[in-house]
Design a protein around this motif. Structure first.
Motif, PDB file in Angstrom:
ATOM      1  N   GLU A   4     -11.354   2.825 -14.489  1.00  0.00           N
ATOM      2  CA  GLU A   4      -9.803   2.685 -15.197  1.00  0.00           C
ATOM      3  C   GLU A   4      -9.229   3.978 -15.499  1.00  0.00           C
ATOM      4  OE1 GLU A   4      -8.208  -0.033 -15.896  1.00  0.00           O
ATOM      5  OE2 GLU A   4      -9.756  -0.876 -14.694  1.00  0.00           O
ATOM      6  N   HIS A   5     -10.080   4.537 -15.638  1.00  0.00           N
ATOM      7  CA  HIS A   5      -9.267   6.879 -15.861  1.00  0.00           C
ATOM      8  C   HIS A   5      -8.669   7.153 -14.269  1.00  0.00           C
ATOM      9  CE1 HIS A   5      -8.441  11.131 -16.596  1.00  0.00           C
ATOM     10  NE2 HIS A   5      -9.257  11.105 -15.126  1.00  0.00           N
ATOM     11  N   ARG A   6      -9.013   6.657 -13.352  1.00  0.00           N
ATOM     12  CA  ARG A   6      -8.743   6.450 -11.935  1.00  0.00           C
ATOM     13  C   ARG A   6      -7.732   6.272 -11.429  1.00  0.00           C
ATOM     14  NH1 ARG A   6     -14.079   7.410  -7.889  1.00  0.00           N
ATOM     15  NH2 ARG A   6     -14.579   9.219  -8.156  1.00  0.00           N
ATOM     16  N   LEU A   7      -8.137   4.829 -11.995  1.00  0.00           N
ATOM     17  CA  LEU A   7      -6.403   3.537 -11.411  1.00  0.00           C
ATOM     18  C   LEU A   7      -5.753   4.474 -12.159  1.00  0.00           C
ATOM     19  CD1 LEU A   7      -8.475   0.552 -11.140  1.00  0.00           C
ATOM     20  CD2 LEU A   7      -7.118   2.000  -9.597  1.00  0.00           C
ATOM     21  N   LEU A   8      -5.877   4.475 -13.654  1.00  0.00           N
ATOM     22  CA  LEU A   8      -3.807   5.519 -14.235  1.00  0.00           C
ATOM     23  C   LEU A   8      -3.449   6.677 -13.858  1.00  0.00           C
ATOM     24  CD1 LEU A   8      -2.781   4.977 -16.717  1.00  0.00           C
ATOM     25  CD2 LEU A   8      -4.333   6.698 -17.972  1.00  0.00           C
ATOM     26  N   GLN A   9      -4.377   7.525 -12.969  1.00  0.00           N
ATOM     27  CA  GLN A   9      -3.823   8.345 -12.239  1.00  0.00           C
ATOM     28  C   GLN A   9      -2.896   8.054 -10.850  1.00  0.00           C
ATOM     29  OE1 GLN A   9      -4.252  11.729 -14.039  1.00  0.00           O
ATOM     30  NE2 GLN A   9      -5.194  10.670 -15.707  1.00  0.00           N
ATOM     31  N   CYS A  10      -4.011   6.799 -10.709  1.00  0.00           N
ATOM     32  CA  CYS A  10      -2.449   6.528  -9.479  1.00  0.00           C
ATOM     33  C   CYS A  10      -1.993   5.432  -9.970  1.00  0.00           C
ATOM     34  CB  CYS A  10      -4.056   5.013  -8.468  1.00  0.00           C
ATOM     35  SG  CYS A  10      -5.024   6.226  -8.127  1.00  0.00           S
ATOM     36  N   ARG A  11      -1.926   5.329 -11.355  1.00  0.00           N
ATOM     37  CA  ARG A  11      -0.152   4.056 -11.340  1.00  0.00           C
ATOM     38  C   ARG A  11       0.398   5.330 -11.605  1.00  0.00           C
ATOM     39  NH1 ARG A  11      -4.297   0.996 -14.940  1.00  0.00           N
ATOM     40  NH2 ARG A  11      -5.108  -0.699 -13.163  1.00  0.00           N
ATOM     41  N   GLU A  12       0.257   6.650 -11.957  1.00  0.00           N
ATOM     42  CA  GLU A  12       1.206   7.735 -12.910  1.00  0.00           C
ATOM     43  C   GLU A  12       1.758   8.373 -11.315  1.00  0.00           C
ATOM     44  OE1 GLU A  12      -0.114   9.178 -15.549  1.00  0.00           O
ATOM     45  OE2 GLU A  12       0.105   7.586 -17.181  1.00  0.00           O
ATOM     46  N   CYS A  13       1.445   8.158 -10.118  1.00  0.00           N
ATOM     47  CA  CYS A  13       1.304   8.912  -9.013  1.00  0.00           C
ATOM     48  C   CYS A  13       2.508   8.739  -8.443  1.00  0.00           C
ATOM     49  CB  CYS A  13      -0.005   9.204  -8.305  1.00  0.00           C
ATOM     50  SG  CYS A  13       0.176  10.241  -6.684  1.00  0.00           S
ATOM     51  N   LYS A  14       2.969   9.616  -7.684  1.00  0.00           N
ATOM     52  CA  LYS A  14       4.588   9.101  -6.570  1.00  0.00           C
ATOM     53  C   LYS A  14       3.947   9.029  -5.405  1.00  0.00           C
ATOM     54  CE  LYS A  14       4.832  13.454  -5.264  1.00  0.00           C
ATOM     55  NZ  LYS A  14       5.696  15.102  -5.329  1.00  0.00           N
ATOM     56  N   TYR A  15       2.742   8.989  -5.653  1.00  0.00           N
ATOM     57  CA  TYR A  15       2.478   7.969  -3.579  1.00  0.00           C
ATOM     58  C   TYR A  15       2.077   6.889  -3.824  1.00  0.00           C
ATOM     59  CZ  TYR A  15       2.599  13.212  -2.471  1.00  0.00           C
ATOM     60  OH  TYR A  15       3.291  14.482  -2.667  1.00  0.00           O
ATOM     61  N   LEU A  16       1.729   6.461  -4.873  1.00  0.00           N
ATOM     62  CA  LEU A  16       1.274   4.689  -4.772  1.00  0.00           C
ATOM     63  C   LEU A  16       2.518   3.905  -5.056  1.00  0.00           C
ATOM     64  CD1 LEU A  16      -0.697   2.845  -5.563  1.00  0.00           C
ATOM     65  CD2 LEU A  16       0.027   2.685  -7.875  1.00  0.00           C
ATOM     66  N   GLU A  17       2.474   3.311  -3.052  1.00  0.00           N
ATOM     67  CA  GLU A  17       3.103   2.154  -3.146  1.00  0.00           C
ATOM     68  C   GLU A  17       2.901   1.121  -3.283  1.00  0.00           C
ATOM     69  OE1 GLU A  17       5.868   2.117  -1.203  1.00  0.00           O
ATOM     70  OE2 GLU A  17       6.216   3.728  -1.128  1.00  0.00           O
ATOM     71  N   LEU A  18       4.078  -0.053  -4.052  1.00  0.00           N
ATOM     72  CA  LEU A  18       3.410  -1.630  -4.122  1.00  0.00           C
ATOM     73  C   LEU A  18       2.450  -1.393  -4.991  1.00  0.00           C
ATOM     74  CD1 LEU A  18       3.714  -2.812  -0.651  1.00  0.00           C
ATOM     75  CD2 LEU A  18       5.848  -2.318  -2.437  1.00  0.00           C
ATOM     76  N   GLY A  19       1.905  -0.404  -6.122  1.00  0.00           N
ATOM     77  CA  GLY A  19       1.753  -0.975  -7.057  1.00  0.00           C
ATOM     78  C   GLY A  19      -0.218  -0.736  -6.306  1.00  0.00           C
ATOM     79  N   THR A  20      -0.189  -0.858  -5.069  1.00  0.00           N
ATOM     80  CA  THR A  20      -2.315  -0.692  -4.130  1.00  0.00           C
ATOM     81  C   THR A  20      -2.246   0.171  -3.626  1.00  0.00           C
ATOM     82  OG1 THR A  20      -0.402  -2.160  -2.684  1.00  0.00           O
ATOM     83  CG2 THR A  20      -1.150  -3.215  -3.998  1.00  0.00           C
ATOM     84  N   THR A  21      -1.140   0.997  -2.896  1.00  0.00           N
ATOM     85  CA  THR A  21      -1.343   1.359  -0.993  1.00  0.00           C
ATOM     86  C   THR A  21      -0.978   3.424  -1.827  1.00  0.00           C
ATOM     87  OG1 THR A  21      -0.968  -0.444  -0.266  1.00  0.00           O
ATOM     88  CG2 THR A  21      -1.464   1.579   0.692  1.00  0.00           C
ATOM     89  N   CYS A  22      -1.969   3.867  -1.299  1.00  0.00           N
ATOM     90  CA  CYS A  22      -1.416   5.118  -1.625  1.00  0.00           C
ATOM     91  C   CYS A  22      -1.321   5.231  -0.311  1.00  0.00           C
ATOM     92  CB  CYS A  22      -3.347   6.154  -1.408  1.00  0.00           C
ATOM     93  SG  CYS A  22      -3.185   8.224  -1.734  1.00  0.00           S
ATOM     94  N   MET A  23       0.096   6.252  -0.483  1.00  0.00           N
ATOM     95  CA  MET A  23       0.612   6.855   0.541  1.00  0.00           C
ATOM     96  C   MET A  23      -0.148   7.844   1.501  1.00  0.00           C
ATOM     97  SD  MET A  23       2.337   4.037   1.500  1.00  0.00           S
ATOM     98  CE  MET A  23       3.498   4.984   2.694  1.00  0.00           C
TER      99      MET A  23
END
Ligand code: SF4
Length: 94
Positions: free
Chosen positions: A46-65
């Motif tokens: 959950e901590h990792r996903l929270l970091q991703c959700r706040e990251c500018k490189y996350l697209e469509l809520g699913t994919t790390c660019m």
């Protein structure tokens, strides 16, 4: 009009998001049956996903660019970290 930086897959990801969630869960389930693949705890996940959700490189809520991975899968894997070369948002677990 949908604009994407990704070469191939993001349009299908956008239009099939409900299917994609099932596919991600299936992939995680299959990975969980491989004894050589270690998962992180739910808390770390959950901590990792929270970091991703706040990251500018996350697209469509699913994919790390940065790496092209579905973050809900990548974040499960103990030995992987955020792919950023500087200022990683999360690291491999110990
Ligand atoms: S893995 Fe790292 S670079 Fe990719 S979306 Fe998550 S925090 Fe951002």
């Amino acid at each position: 009009m949908f604009e994407s930086k990704c070469k191939s897959c993001l349009e299908s990801v956008k239009t099939k998001r409900h299917v994609l969630k099932d596919e991600i869960n299936d992939a995680i389930d299959k990975l969980s049956k491989n004894k050589n693949i270690k998962f992180v705890s739910d808390e770390v996940y959950e901590h990792r996903l929270l970091q991703c959700r706040e990251c500018k490189y996350l697209e469509l809520g699913t994919t790390c660019m940065q790496c092209g991975c579905f973050v809900e899968i990548r974040a499960k894997l103990r030995d992987l970290g955020c792919p950023l070369s500087k200022h990683k948002r999360w690291n491999p677990a110990k």
